[in-house]
Design a protein around this motif. Structure first.
Motif, PDB file in Angstrom:
ATOM      1  N   GLY A  38       2.863   9.067  -1.066  1.00  0.00           N
ATOM      2  CA  GLY A  38       1.467   8.673  -1.082  1.00  0.00           C
ATOM      3  C   GLY A  38       1.065   7.879  -2.308  1.00  0.00           C
ATOM      4  N   LYS A  39       2.035   7.495  -3.118  1.00  0.00           N
ATOM      5  CA  LYS A  39       1.790   6.713  -4.336  1.00  0.00           C
ATOM      6  C   LYS A  39       3.127   6.129  -4.791  1.00  0.00           C
ATOM      7  N   ASP A  44       0.840  -1.180   0.000  1.00  0.00           N
ATOM      8  CA  ASP A  44       0.000   0.000   0.000  1.00  0.00           C
ATOM      9  C   ASP A  44       0.885   1.243   0.000  1.00  0.00           C
ATOM     10  N   TYR A  45       1.108   1.779  -1.200  1.00  0.00           N
ATOM     11  CA  TYR A  45       2.010   2.930  -1.324  1.00  0.00           C
ATOM     12  C   TYR A  45       1.359   4.234  -0.877  1.00  0.00           C
ATOM     13  N   ALA A  46       0.094   4.180  -0.506  1.00  0.00           N
ATOM     14  CA  ALA A  46      -0.529   5.364   0.068  1.00  0.00           C
ATOM     15  C   ALA A  46       0.145   5.748   1.379  1.00  0.00           C
ATOM     16  N   GLU A  47       0.814   4.793   2.006  1.00  0.00           N
ATOM     17  CA  GLU A  47       1.524   5.064   3.255  1.00  0.00           C
ATOM     18  C   GLU A  47       3.008   5.363   3.026  1.00  0.00           C
ATOM     19  N   ASP A  48       3.406   5.415   1.762  1.00  0.00           N
ATOM     20  CA  ASP A  48       4.792   5.745   1.449  1.00  0.00           C
ATOM     21  C   ASP A  48       4.975   7.269   1.460  1.00  0.00           C
TER      22      ASP A  48
END
Length: 553
Positions: A283-284, A276-280
């Motif tokens: 955010g993507k 889940d790259y939203a938490e990177d």
């Protein structure tokens, strides 16, 4: 004593007498005077070359025994600017290439990186102080030194002037028993393992100087042509080429795989195996860019003509002599332009930069011609003087098929047809044998080119308005196209190549709001360096090459 020995002895004695007389005269005229600066201006006798390189800063020659202020300044001279005798002392700083000691004098070749040959320093023992004699006894190849004295007409034939040394100081010792660069020649493969030291070799230093001039010429061409220099981002969320060969940028802790956040399936609500790259950080998913083109297009559609010149990255598992994982691209974009405009600009740009190097790097090019490419200079002069050939992809395929049919066994890739992505051997045959010239191949099949290239109307979109510039010795040097400015066509092409339109929303906006025909191209800068220097491997064209399995230094 044999006559030849008498001649050599007489020559050395004569040189020693001349040097001693000059040094004595200088000592007499500068009694009580100490040099303090290697960069500041000397009195009015300073020649033009000295003034060009001089700048104020404290020198390494100032004695630490007393704090009495010095009353004169000795200008620093670059070896490249040491072309005429001077009637005043100068100081040269660099690294020792060779040391030869004889009974009455010593010869020290110092290279400061400004040219290929450096400068020879002659130090007569009866004209130098004890500290200098002790320093000479300690000299080894690679040591950093500062040498002071006037420039005098050289007694040898290798250079116009030499330095009549009156003082030499060792700035940095270099242990001869552990220094990796002995006087003998080393292979380029070995030098890559000591890339932090290889600029001290003739080949890599010459490449660096030519590269510097090329970079300056690229900027001067576009600046003089009214282009605006734009710095596009290195971190991107889009794949410009659509090839998927991207380096990922993330701050997620990859050492703790089990703790990586997992994406959730929207329909089932269950956790998936995907991250889940939203938490990177961004955010993507984010990547290192493979091209600045898409960003440059945004500014071209506002400023008219722009260019980028910066690092790009490709995660292609290639160990060939033509590919790097980190490289630099020159990418102009021109609004209200078509493919012919792009080809015209690329030809003018290449002629400009090559002409600049021919005028400014003659000794380096002579070195490359002697040791790497016997026909280098004539090939470069031809680039400047002759117009480039232009041939359609269909015709190029026909020429290749005709040639390959004569003896297919001579070719690594003998199967050539419409839709074939030309290999290096095909490109080089067209440039070196068929046309003996730089050649533009244009109107490539749509199936082997990127999504942003404009479909050709005349053949129903089977080809795109794209071109490659092929040059002898390298193959492809430039790739470009007219960009697809029609919104509906571009959206369809994104879908065909399974690219998410949401990642390119801003790129599509350029087609929604005041779209115009525009075109551009990309020049692989390291490939240009290899072409101009006549060297085979692109890993010598950049200071610290990055390729699969290597990210040292």
């Amino acid at each position: 004593m044999p006559s030849n020995h008498r001649n050599i002895t007489s020559s050395i004695m004569a040189r020693t007498c001349v040097m001693a007389a000059i040094c004595a005269s200088l000592r007499k005229s500068t009694t009580g005077i100490r040099s303090v600066s290697a960069f500041a201006f000397a009195p009015s006798t300073t020649n033009a070359a000295t003034k060009r390189v001089a700048t104020n800063h404290r020198a390494l020659f100032m004695s630490t025994e007393t704090e009495t202020p010095a009353s004169t300044i000795v200008p620093r001279m670059k070896a490249a600017d040491a072309t005429e005798p001077t009637d005043h002392p100068v100081v040269v700083k660099g690294w020792v290439r060779t040391v030869r000691k004889q009974k009455t004098l010593a010869f020290v070749e110092v290279n400061d990186g400004s040219n290929l040959g450096g400068i020879q320093t002659v130090l007569p023992f009866d004209a130098i102080d004890e500290d200098t004699k002790k320093a000479i006894d300690k000299l080894t190849t690679g040591a950093a030194v500062a040498v002071e004295g006037p420039l005098v007409k050289s007694q040898g034939g290798k250079q116009a002037v030499e330095l009549a040394g009156t003082s030499l100081k060792i700035i940095g010792d270099c242990p001869g028993d552990t220094y990796p660069l002995a006087k003998k020649r080393h292979s380029l493969e070995y030098l890559r393992t000591i890339a932090h030291l290889r600029p001290r070799t003739n080949t890599v230093a010459a490449v660096a100087r030519v590269r510097s001039v090329l970079a300056g010429a690229v900027h001067s061409f576009f600046q003089q042509s009214g282009f605006v220099y734009v710095q596009t981002p290195l971190i991107t969320a889009s794949d410009c080429e659509g090839a998927g060969e991207l380096f990922r940028v993330t701050t997620l802790d990859l050492d703790k795989v089990s703790e990586l956040p997992k994406a959730v399936d929207e329909e089932s609500g269950k956790e998936t195996d995907s991250v889940d790259y939203a938490e990177d950080f961004f955010g993507k998913p984010a990547y290192l860019t493979v091209s600045g083109q898409l960003g440059a297009e945004t500014h071209a559609c506002a400023l008219g003509d722009v260019y980028t010149f910066g690092p790009t990255f490709r995660a292609e598992n290639s160990q060939t002599t033509r590919h790097l994982a980190e490289f630099h691209m020159v990418e102009p974009e021109m609004a209200f332009a078509d493919l012919d405009s792009a080809m015209d600009n690329a030809e003018a740009m290449l002629k400009h930069v090559v002409k600049d190097v021919l005028g400014k790097c003659s000794s380096d090019l002579e070195f490359f011609q002697k040791f790497y490419d016997k026909g280098l200079t004539s090939r470069l002069e031809k680039v400047v003087s002759q117009p480039f050939v232009r041939v359609s992809y269909r015709d190029a395929i026909g020429f290749l098929q005709e040639e390959i049919a004569k003896d297919p066994s001579k070719w690594q890739f003998p199967d050539v047809e419409f839709g074939t992505d030309l290999a290096t051997e095909h490109e080089r045959w067209l440039a070196e044998t068929k046309f003996d010239s730089a050649v533009f191949v244009y109107n490539y099949p749509k199936s082997i080119k990127a999504f942003y290239m404009r479909d050709n109307d005349e053949d129903g979109g089977e080809t795109v308005n794209a071109m490659d510039l092929l040059v002898p010795g390298v193959g492809e040097l430039v790739g470009g196209s007219q960009r697809e400015e029609r919104l509906d066509v571009l959206e369809a092409k994104l879908a065909e190549q399974d690219l998410n339109p949401e990642d390119y929303w801003w790129y599509l906006d350029l087609r929604r709001f005041g779209s115009v025909p525009h075109a551009g191209y990309g020049l692989g800068f390291e490939r240009l360096v290899t072409y101009v220097c006549g060297i085979e491997n692109i890993r010598e064209a950049i200071a610290f090459p990055r390729y699969p399995g290597n990210a040292e230094f």
